[in-house]
Design a protein around this motif. Structure first.
Motif, PDB file in Angstrom:
ATOM      1  N   ASN A  88       5.347   0.815   0.343  1.00  0.00           N
ATOM      2  CA  ASN A  88       6.378   1.698   0.913  1.00  0.00           C
ATOM      3  C   ASN A  88       5.924   2.298   2.241  1.00  0.00           C
ATOM      4  N   ASP A  89       5.361   1.468   3.100  1.00  0.00           N
ATOM      5  CA  ASP A  89       4.899   1.862   4.438  1.00  0.00           C
ATOM      6  C   ASP A  89       3.776   2.894   4.412  1.00  0.00           C
ATOM      7  N   LYS A  90       3.113   3.045   3.290  1.00  0.00           N
ATOM      8  CA  LYS A  90       1.964   3.951   3.188  1.00  0.00           C
ATOM      9  C   LYS A  90       0.722   3.104   2.907  1.00  0.00           C
ATOM     10  N   LEU A  91      -0.299   3.300   3.709  1.00  0.00           N
ATOM     11  CA  LEU A  91      -1.523   2.525   3.569  1.00  0.00           C
ATOM     12  C   LEU A  91      -2.201   2.793   2.234  1.00  0.00           C
ATOM     13  N   THR A  92      -2.540   1.722   1.536  1.00  0.00           N
ATOM     14  CA  THR A  92      -3.294   1.826   0.295  1.00  0.00           C
ATOM     15  C   THR A  92      -4.767   1.981   0.672  1.00  0.00           C
ATOM     16  N   PRO A  93      -5.375   3.134   0.331  1.00  0.00           N
ATOM     17  CA  PRO A  93      -6.752   3.366   0.780  1.00  0.00           C
ATOM     18  C   PRO A  93      -7.790   2.488   0.081  1.00  0.00           C
ATOM     19  N   GLU A  94      -7.424   1.908  -1.053  1.00  0.00           N
ATOM     20  CA  GLU A  94      -8.362   1.070  -1.793  1.00  0.00           C
ATOM     21  C   GLU A  94      -7.729  -0.304  -1.992  1.00  0.00           C
ATOM     22  N   ILE A 140      -4.304  -1.125  -5.547  1.00  0.00           N
ATOM     23  CA  ILE A 140      -2.959  -1.575  -5.220  1.00  0.00           C
ATOM     24  C   ILE A 140      -2.036  -1.370  -6.406  1.00  0.00           C
ATOM     25  N   LYS A 141      -2.520  -1.733  -7.601  1.00  0.00           N
ATOM     26  CA  LYS A 141      -1.713  -1.569  -8.817  1.00  0.00           C
ATOM     27  C   LYS A 141      -1.336  -0.096  -9.008  1.00  0.00           C
ATOM     28  N   SER A 142      -2.293   0.785  -8.827  1.00  0.00           N
ATOM     29  CA  SER A 142      -2.042   2.221  -8.976  1.00  0.00           C
ATOM     30  C   SER A 142      -0.980   2.687  -7.986  1.00  0.00           C
ATOM     31  N   ASP A 143      -1.092   2.286  -6.721  1.00  0.00           N
ATOM     32  CA  ASP A 143      -0.118   2.680  -5.711  1.00  0.00           C
ATOM     33  C   ASP A 143       1.260   2.101  -5.998  1.00  0.00           C
ATOM     34  N   LEU A 144       1.314   0.848  -6.471  1.00  0.00           N
ATOM     35  CA  LEU A 144       2.601   0.243  -6.811  1.00  0.00           C
ATOM     36  C   LEU A 144       3.259   0.966  -7.973  1.00  0.00           C
ATOM     37  N   CYS A 145       2.469   1.283  -8.988  1.00  0.00           N
ATOM     38  CA  CYS A 145       3.017   1.986 -10.150  1.00  0.00           C
ATOM     39  C   CYS A 145       3.485   3.390  -9.767  1.00  0.00           C
ATOM     40  N   SER A 146       2.741   4.051  -8.912  1.00  0.00           N
ATOM     41  CA  SER A 146       3.136   5.397  -8.463  1.00  0.00           C
ATOM     42  C   SER A 146       4.412   5.356  -7.633  1.00  0.00           C
ATOM     43  N   ALA A 147       4.610   4.272  -6.900  1.00  0.00           N
ATOM     44  CA  ALA A 147       5.796   4.142  -6.062  1.00  0.00           C
ATOM     45  C   ALA A 147       7.043   3.811  -6.875  1.00  0.00           C
TER      46      ALA A 147
END
Length: 118
Positions: A98-104, A110-117
């Motif tokens: 979602n246009d936010k850089l994944t820091p890890e 990536i999975k964590s950021d996708l699930c949070s989004a």
């Protein structure tokens, strides 16, 4: 060497320096063809890689060598690094959710950021 530049994906900058010198000798479509040619090379010696690519896009190999062996090659490489770093993160590979850089940028992050989004 009196020149010091960080490279995007190699240790000694030779291939990237040959590429920016090639790009400097042509237009955008020539640069794309030159990049494709360099990427398909079977050698990793930058000047050797560039010769058939210069022939392919119709630019002077001698002009490329003058750039590559001189200050212009390092100047172009430094300019390219500034442009690249202005738009790309310090971590390679990079991933955005979602246009936010994944820091890890590994599976768990990536999975964590996708699930949070969501």
């Amino acid at each position: 060497s009196a020149h010091s530049t960080d490279c995007i994906d190699e240790n000694n900058c030779d291939i990237e320096r040959a590429m920016v010198c090639g790009f400097n000798l042509t237009d955008t479509s020539g640069s794309i063809a030159f990049l494709g040619c360099m990427d398909s090379s079977r050698t990793e010696v930058a000047p050797d890689m560039a010769k058939p690519c210069c022939d392919k896009i119709g630019v002077s190999y001698d002009d490329l060598l003058m750039c590559y062996d001189g200050d212009l090659g390092y100047e172009l490489l430094g300019d390219a690094a500034v442009q690249y770093n202005a738009v790309h993160p310090a971590v390679v590979p990079s991933m955005s959710v979602n246009d936010k850089l994944t820091p890890e940028p590994y599976y768990g992050g990536i999975k964590s950021d996708l699930c949070s989004a969501g």
